[in-house]
Write a protein that holds these residues in place. Structure first.
Motif, mmCIF file in Angstrom:
data_model
loop_
_atom_site.group_PDB
_atom_site.id
_atom_site.type_symbol
_atom_site.label_atom_id
_atom_site.label_comp_id
_atom_site.label_asym_id
_atom_site.label_seq_id
_atom_site.Cartn_x
_atom_site.Cartn_y
_atom_site.Cartn_z
ATOM 1 N N PRO A 124 -10.068 0.159 -4.235
ATOM 2 C CA PRO A 124 -10.048 1.615 -4.360
ATOM 3 C C PRO A 124 -9.486 2.255 -3.096
ATOM 4 N N GLY A 125 -9.035 3.489 -3.227
ATOM 5 C CA GLY A 125 -8.509 4.163 -2.051
ATOM 6 C C GLY A 125 -7.959 5.531 -2.376
ATOM 7 N N SER B 129 -6.087 9.638 -5.519
ATOM 8 C CA SER B 129 -7.210 8.720 -5.329
ATOM 9 C C SER B 129 -7.386 7.879 -6.581
ATOM 10 N N TRP B 130 -8.017 6.713 -6.434
ATOM 11 C CA TRP B 130 -8.200 5.800 -7.560
ATOM 12 C C TRP B 130 -9.351 4.842 -7.285
ATOM 13 N N LYS B 131 -9.836 4.235 -8.364
ATOM 14 C CA LYS B 131 -10.843 3.189 -8.282
ATOM 15 C C LYS B 131 -10.245 1.910 -8.870
ATOM 16 N N GLY B 132 -10.875 0.803 -8.573
ATOM 17 C CA GLY B 132 -10.383 -0.481 -9.054
ATOM 18 C C GLY B 132 -10.723 -1.574 -8.080
ATOM 19 N N GLU B 133 -10.017 -2.659 -8.156
ATOM 20 C CA GLU B 133 -10.289 -3.799 -7.286
ATOM 21 C C GLU B 133 -10.169 -3.418 -5.811
ATOM 22 N N ASP C 135 -9.949 6.064 -12.982
ATOM 23 C CA ASP C 135 -10.234 7.375 -12.378
ATOM 24 C C ASP C 135 -9.139 7.778 -11.390
ATOM 25 N N VAL C 136 -7.913 7.713 -11.876
ATOM 26 C CA VAL C 136 -6.761 8.077 -11.047
ATOM 27 C C VAL C 136 -6.649 9.599 -11.028
ATOM 28 N N TRP D 207 0.853 -1.185 0.000
ATOM 29 C CA TRP D 207 0.000 0.000 0.000
ATOM 30 C C TRP D 207 0.883 1.227 0.000
ATOM 31 N N PRO D 208 0.639 2.150 -0.905
ATOM 32 C CA PRO D 208 -0.375 2.127 -1.950
ATOM 33 C C PRO D 208 0.005 1.180 -3.085
ATOM 34 N N PRO D 209 -0.932 0.886 -3.989
ATOM 35 C CA PRO D 209 -0.651 -0.093 -5.053
ATOM 36 C C PRO D 209 0.065 0.517 -6.250
#
Length: 444
Positions: free
Chosen positions: A134-135, A128-132, A62-63, A30-32
């Motif tokens: 998100p965070g 911030s980001w979305k995906g498997e 959506d990075v 983390w982070p990925p």
């Protein structure tokens, strides 16, 4: 207190599976992703460059980067490659990438310095980001001191990472080559050649399939039709024997060439290892490092050697050019991972170090420290024998007692230039990106 033990030590090579972490970036689970902000001051303006690359197997969407305008500056402009937007709302610069394809490079923004009394400027990013999974993530500050000389330098890059080492056992030498395709595409017709130094006799060349291995009378030749991205193979090996009256030092260097297919890429590319310098008629392990991967040759590691010397293991760091007289701000480190476990000890690159060996060229002295997990600090500093002059080599003698008698000890080498003259500060030189090359100090 580290005691001395009268043991006979040899240097060995062991294969260790380890995860490679790239120093200088946000890392680990983390982070990925890896993220970096570089900055340089020029003609009253600060130019910031941002780079992100994912480290997971799932796509990120959506990075968003949001970078507040550094205090004491005025916004000038920003930009990003196709597929990424860059906007300024009067308070922060926002970069948006709907779909991240592996990495984002060449995003930038420029600000003008407007506070004549201010010399240091800090920038950070909220991501911030979305995906498997998100965070969001807030980076540390990246600070620039505009009174320092800009360090304008680009690290050379090759899509083939070719690392090399050698094991010396008396009059027998085994050379080891580790090719990894780190680029974004496959490479074709890859040929890797290792010329034999004068005075040696060829014994064998071995390679795992689908590599082929051969010898043309002057050099070992390895070939593969296609090397896919990220594939790790067992080492390519070349074995030779040495006559007793051979030169005290033997030097060679592996070269590689391959074909690329596609747009916006050179049809043919080449790379080479650092010089592999061995001393026959000894028991020695050598790892070579490429030249030119840091901006100043005086601390550019070209290799490190280990060999038994009485009740210690002598480790010698070699640089591309002389370090200069004792007093120069150069240091060489050796991190020792006694259990080859990156999750124990002090995290350092791809290792978890229990010991830190330090050569300080400022004083010409060597030290060893022990990691105390309870205090989360390096403790028990002790001076150890060391030698360095104005040349391009410095040695430290690692006490035998810190090296396990029956299991392999892993390691990682680092060189630093601690000058405060430049911004950004000169990057560290890491030797041992491929953990398989740095898997071993051991006793029989």
């Amino acid at each position: 207190m580290i005691g001395q033990q009268n043991k006979k030590w040899i240097v060995g090579l062991f294969v260790v599976v380890a995860t490679i972490f790239w120093p200088g970036y946000a890392q680990a689970q983390w982070p990925p992703f890896n993220f970096n902000i570089d900055s340089i001051f020029d003609n009253g303006k600060i130019i910031y460059r941002l780079e992100l690359s994912e480290t997971v197997g799932w796509p990120m969407a959506d990075v968003i980067f949001k970078v507040p305008l550094p205090a004491g500056t005025r916004y000038v402009e920003s930009g990003a490659p196709d597929g990424t937007t860059a906007n300024f709302d009067g308070a922060e610069i926002t970069f948006l990438t709907p779909t991240l394809h592996g990495s984002l490079k060449d995003a930038y923004f420029i600000v003008e310095v407007i506070d004549p009394a201010k010399t240091e400027y800090a920038a950070h990013a909220w991501i911030s980001w979305k995906g498997e999974v998100p965070g969001d993530f807030l980076t540390d500050d990246s600070v620039i001191d505009i009174t320092r000389t800009p360090l304008v330098w680009d690290k050379p890059w090759s899509r083939l990472r070719l690392e090399a080492g050698a094991v010396v056992n008396g009059n027998e030498i085994t050379y080891l080559l580790y090719p990894v395709n780190t680029g974004g595409r496959r490479m074709w017709d890859l040929s890797i050649n290792l010329p034999l130094p004068a005075g040696v006799t060829f014994v064998s060349a071995e390679a795992p399939p689908p590599f082929t291995a051969g010898f043309d009378g002057q050099q070992a030749v390895f070939f593969i039709n296609e090397l896919e991205r990220g594939v790790r193979v067992d080492p390519l090996q070349v074995k030779v024997t040495v006559a007793e009256n051979t030169s005290p030092f033997l030097v060679t260097q592996a070269t590689a060439g391959w074909t690329n297919v596609g747009n916006n890429v050179d049809p043919q590319e080449f790379t080479k290892t650092g010089e592999i310098i061995v001393q026959p008629q000894t028991t020695q392990y050598v790892v070579a490092d490429s030249i030119g991967d840091v901006p100043f040759a005086s601390y550019d590691l070209t290799g490190i050697t280990f060999q038994q010397d009485g009740e210690a293991v002598k480790a010698t760091f070699y640089t591309a050019e002389p370090m200069g007289a004792v007093g120069q701000p150069i240091e060489h480190y050796l991190y020792l991972d006694s259990d080859c476990n990156a999750d124990t000890g002090k995290p350092r690159g791809n290792r978890g170090a229990e010991y830190w060996v330090r050569y300080r060229h400022q004083s010409g002295r060597g030290y060893i420290y022990t990691w105390d997990p309870a205090q989360s600090a390096w403790t028990n500093r002790q001076q150890i024998p060391a030698y360095g002059d104005s040349g391009n080599a410095a040695s430290v003698w690692v006490p035998a007692a810190v090296i396990p008698a029956e299991t392999a000890m892993c390691w990682l080498a680092v060189s630093r230039n601690l000058t405060d003259e430049y911004h950004p500060v000169p990057p560290v030189d890491w030797l041992g990106r491929d953990a398989r090359l740095t898997a071993g100090l051991t006793a029989p």
